[in-house]
Design a protein around this motif. Structure first.
Motif, short mmCIF file in Angstrom:
data_model
loop_
_atom_site.label_atom_id
_atom_site.label_comp_id
_atom_site.label_asym_id
_atom_site.label_seq_id
_atom_site.Cartn_x
_atom_site.Cartn_y
_atom_site.Cartn_z
N LEU A 175 0.82 -1.20 0.00
CA LEU A 175 0.00 0.00 0.00
C LEU A 175 0.86 1.25 0.00
N ASP A 176 0.31 2.32 -0.48
CA ASP A 176 0.95 3.62 -0.33
C ASP A 176 -0.13 4.68 -0.14
N ILE A 177 0.32 5.87 0.26
CA ILE A 177 -0.60 6.96 0.56
C ILE A 177 -0.94 7.68 -0.74
N ASP A 178 -2.21 7.83 -1.01
CA ASP A 178 -2.65 8.50 -2.24
C ASP A 178 -2.25 9.97 -2.21
N ARG A 179 -1.61 10.39 -3.29
CA ARG A 179 -1.20 11.79 -3.47
C ARG A 179 -0.35 12.31 -2.30
N PHE A 180 0.53 11.48 -1.82
CA PHE A 180 1.37 11.88 -0.68
C PHE A 180 2.29 13.03 -1.05
N LYS A 181 2.68 13.10 -2.33
CA LYS A 181 3.55 14.19 -2.78
C LYS A 181 2.92 15.55 -2.49
N ASN A 182 1.59 15.60 -2.58
CA ASN A 182 0.90 16.87 -2.29
C ASN A 182 1.10 17.30 -0.83
N VAL A 183 1.14 16.32 0.07
CA VAL A 183 1.36 16.64 1.49
C VAL A 183 2.73 17.26 1.68
N LEU A 285 -1.63 -3.11 -6.80
CA LEU A 285 -1.66 -1.77 -6.22
C LEU A 285 -1.82 -0.71 -7.30
N TYR A 286 -1.06 -0.83 -8.35
CA TYR A 286 -1.14 0.18 -9.41
C TYR A 286 -2.42 0.06 -10.22
N ALA A 287 -3.02 -1.13 -10.22
CA ALA A 287 -4.33 -1.27 -10.86
C ALA A 287 -5.38 -0.48 -10.08
N VAL A 288 -5.24 -0.47 -8.75
CA VAL A 288 -6.15 0.34 -7.93
C VAL A 288 -5.96 1.81 -8.24
N ARG A 290 -4.86 3.21 -10.96
CA ARG A 290 -5.39 3.54 -12.29
C ARG A 290 -6.91 3.62 -12.28
N SER A 291 -7.52 2.92 -11.33
CA SER A 291 -8.98 2.89 -11.26
C SER A 291 -9.56 4.02 -10.42
N GLY A 292 -8.69 4.88 -9.87
CA GLY A 292 -9.20 6.00 -9.11
C GLY A 292 -8.74 6.08 -7.67
N ARG A 293 -7.88 5.16 -7.25
CA ARG A 293 -7.33 5.16 -5.90
C ARG A 293 -8.39 4.81 -4.84
N ARG A 294 -7.91 4.83 -3.57
CA ARG A 294 -8.72 4.60 -2.38
C ARG A 294 -9.53 3.30 -2.49
N GLY A 295 -8.84 2.20 -2.47
CA GLY A 295 -9.50 0.90 -2.50
C GLY A 295 -8.47 -0.20 -2.45
N TYR A 296 -8.90 -1.44 -2.65
CA TYR A 296 -7.96 -2.55 -2.69
C TYR A 296 -8.33 -3.49 -3.82
N ARG A 297 -7.35 -4.22 -4.29
CA ARG A 297 -7.57 -5.19 -5.36
C ARG A 297 -6.60 -6.34 -5.17
N ARG A 298 -7.09 -7.51 -5.46
CA ARG A 298 -6.22 -8.69 -5.44
C ARG A 298 -5.58 -8.86 -6.81
N ALA A 299 -4.43 -9.48 -6.81
CA ALA A 299 -3.68 -9.68 -8.04
C ALA A 299 -4.49 -10.45 -9.08
N GLU A 300 -4.25 -10.11 -10.35
CA GLU A 300 -4.88 -10.78 -11.48
C GLU A 300 -6.40 -10.69 -11.39
N ASN A 301 -7.09 -11.84 -11.56
CA ASN A 301 -8.55 -11.87 -11.52
C ASN A 301 -9.01 -11.99 -10.07
N ALA A 302 -9.12 -10.87 -9.43
CA ALA A 302 -9.41 -10.88 -8.00
C ALA A 302 -10.78 -11.46 -7.72
N ALA A 303 -10.81 -12.28 -6.68
CA ALA A 303 -12.09 -12.83 -6.24
C ALA A 303 -12.97 -11.73 -5.66
N GLU A 304 -12.34 -10.69 -5.13
CA GLU A 304 -13.09 -9.56 -4.56
C GLU A 304 -12.40 -8.29 -5.06
N PRO A 305 -12.96 -7.58 -6.03
CA PRO A 305 -12.24 -6.51 -6.72
C PRO A 305 -12.16 -5.22 -5.94
#
Length: 568
Positions: A175-183, A285-288, A290-305
């Protein structure tokens, strides 16, 4: 010449020579009596020469004195020199690490030449502290105190190996902090560093002691989970992380709100090696992002997106507390010497009407984040004390205290109310406080502890050894019991460093005359090893799983009989 000394040589000359030596030096006879001590030895003990000689080893705890005397006997019998290292309390009350070198010498006495032991003591406290600090820095991030990439790799390899052997799953969350550079750009790097430190503490507060939280650099963090039966455990943790990081962060007069994105990889489905898991979690992580941040995703075809719909756990937890869906289970704390139960640790359980059992590591963090922990904690205190008051045995009940409960003065009032309303003697209540909860302790917290102890309540330091500040914690707070962090217990059969740490904790506690509980005992080998090491108390599934109140008598046939005054 001193008339009481058996040495016929000039004791004054010998004394003058020894006094010129800066290290503490002593001379001991075959009966373990101190015959001569130098000025440095007296300074170490904080006593005059006559007191030191008269008192000898009698001031030491019995077990430690026995160890010293066995070494003395060995030197007398073999004539071979010996070195031993131990943690001692000096005359000022400070804990010191001492290296004692003992050698056999023969001196003329009124009864002819006799053997004596000459001992030279070296204070190696700074050396050991420097070594510990060097080791700590080699494996930890200097800003947050979390594991660094080196330790993360070690723990990830170990977790994967354990999962492969047990047939269970493991998870890697990046995980990383969304838009941390702005802080950093808006508030400056010092504020950014403080924010990262607060995020690190929140992450540590969400995981089990057996999990690993690491900082990879910048605003990137990584969590390793082991012992999972299904991926739902990783998804649950991800949701708790999203909620915890989203809470406003106060830094001085600032209140900063940030969000986080999380990528998850599950062993073995999403990768069988550390490298594969790291890559796939990073891709997720980077798929999240690209999708708009603030969420979680499992690798590849995630069982819970990404952004998986959850459920309003906060609202339902409030309803559960109101509607009686919560209960307590009690896990025995057994004396290592004979297996008899000293007490029970009370553990909260939530049986949801449609979702089944909800684990504490899922609902406790939510209760902490929304402020419900104070009401929940008061309920646990009352129910545990009421249950213990009904036991036919005068045993203690131990209750975990959340770090959030220490942030205001309600805990003391809740303890008083629970004891008053149930009639349980304060001496039968023990509060377990994690070491990490004391990192930012204040005078108010110390005053609360003093008032709790004045009531007669016992305080236990839980998860001891989880941080390098452990000695400072013991120096600042007066605890009645130490519980060794179970991560060391789980590796006691395979990791020499874990064994060394456990032995050091036991030696330190013995010096302080504080009993030690080892938690997480899972098998007979761990039980035997810890009992042989001299651990006072043991806890874990090998000695007994958590049980409902009604099942305690049948589940624990080795319970001691009730005292006449406690019978009901």
């Amino acid at each position: 010449m001193l008339s009481k000394s058996p040495i016929t040589a000039s004791v004054e000359t010998l004394q003058a020579i020894l006094n010129a030596i800066p290290n503490p030096v002593f001379l001991k006879d075959r009966l373990h009596r101190l015959v001569v001590v130098n000025d440095a030895m007296c300074a170490l003990m904080g006593q005059d020469r006559d007191q030191v000689i008269a008192q000898g080893d009698q001031s030491l705890p019995g077990e430690q004195r026995d160890v010293f005397w066995k070494v003395d006997d060995l030197v007398f019998e073999t004539g071979q020199p010996h070195e031993n290292e131990e943690v001692l309390t000096d005359g000022s009350g400070s804990l010191r690490v001492m290296l004692t070198r003992k050698r056999l010498i023969r001196l003329p006495t009124a009864d002819g030449e006799q053997p004596f032991i000459i001992g030279v003591i070296s204070d190696i406290t700074r050396i050991r502290e420097s070594e510990a600090r060097t080791l700590y820095l080699a494996e930890h991030d200097t800003l947050t105190g979390l594991a660094n990439r080196t330790q993360l790799n070690e723990r990830l390899h170990a977790t994967i190996a354990a999962a492969a052997n047990s047939g269970l799953q493991a998870a890697l969350l990046m995980l990383d902090i969304d838009r941390f550079k702005n802080v950093n750009d808006h508030y400056g790097h010092p504020v950014g560093d403080q924010l990262l430190s607060i995020v690190a503490k929140r992450l540590v507060g969400l995981v089990r002691p057996t999990d690993t939280v690491a900082r990879l650099g910048g605003d990137e963090f990584c969590i390793v989970q082991g012992g999972l039966h299904q991926p739902a455990g990783a998804y649950s943790l991800a949701r708790r992380i999203l909620a915890a990081i989203a809470r406003p962060i106060s830094i001085g007069s600032l209140s900063i709100s940030v969000t986080t994105s999380i990528g998850i990889a599950i062993f073995p489905e999403d990768g069988a090696t550390p490298e594969a898991l790291m890559k796939n979690a990073d891709d997720a992580l980077y798929a999240v992002k690209r999708s708009g941040r603030r969420g979680y995703r499992r690798a590849e075809n995630a069982a819970e997106p990404h952004g998986a719909p959850g459920w309003n756990i906060e609202s339902e937890l409030r309803a559960a507390l109101k509607n009686g869906q919560l209960s307590l289970a009690f896990q025995p704390l057994a004396a290592a010497a004979d297996g008899k139960t000293r007490g029970f640790e009370a553990l909260a359980r939530w049986q949801h009407p449609t979702r089944g059992t909800i684990q504490p590591d899922e609902f406790i963090p939510i209760a902490e984040s929304c402020g419900l922990i104070h009401e929940l904690g008061a309920w646990i205190l009352h129910e545990a004390c009421a249950a213990a008051q009904k036991w036919p045995w005068p045993l203690q009940v131990a209750i975990n205290v959340s770090p959030v409960q220490l942030e205001n003065g309600e805990l003391l009032a809740h303890v008083r109310d629970a004891l008053s309303s149930t009639g349980l003697p304060a001496s039968r209540l023990e509060l377990e406080i994690t070491e990490s909860a004391l990192l930012d302790h204040s005078e108010r917290v110390m005053d609360m502890f003093a008032q709790l102890k004045a009531l007669g309540v016992s305080l236990a330091l839980d998860d001891f050894g989880a941080g390098w500040s452990s000695l400072a914690t013991l120096h600042s707070f007066q605890f009645d019991r130490i519980k060794i962090d179970q991560r060391f217990i789980s590796h006691i059969e395979s990791d020499a460093r874990a064994v060394a740490i456990v032995r050091a904790v036991l030696s330190l506690a013995q010096t302080l005359n504080v009993p030690v509980t080892a938690e997480g005992i899972e098998d007979k080998a761990q039980f035997i090893a810890l009992r042989q090491m001299g651990c006072n108390e043991l806890q874990g599934f090998y000695l007994g799983a958590p049980q409902a109140q009604a099942k305690l008598p049948d589940a624990l046939p080795w319970l001691p009989p009730a005292a006449p005054s406690e019978s009901r």
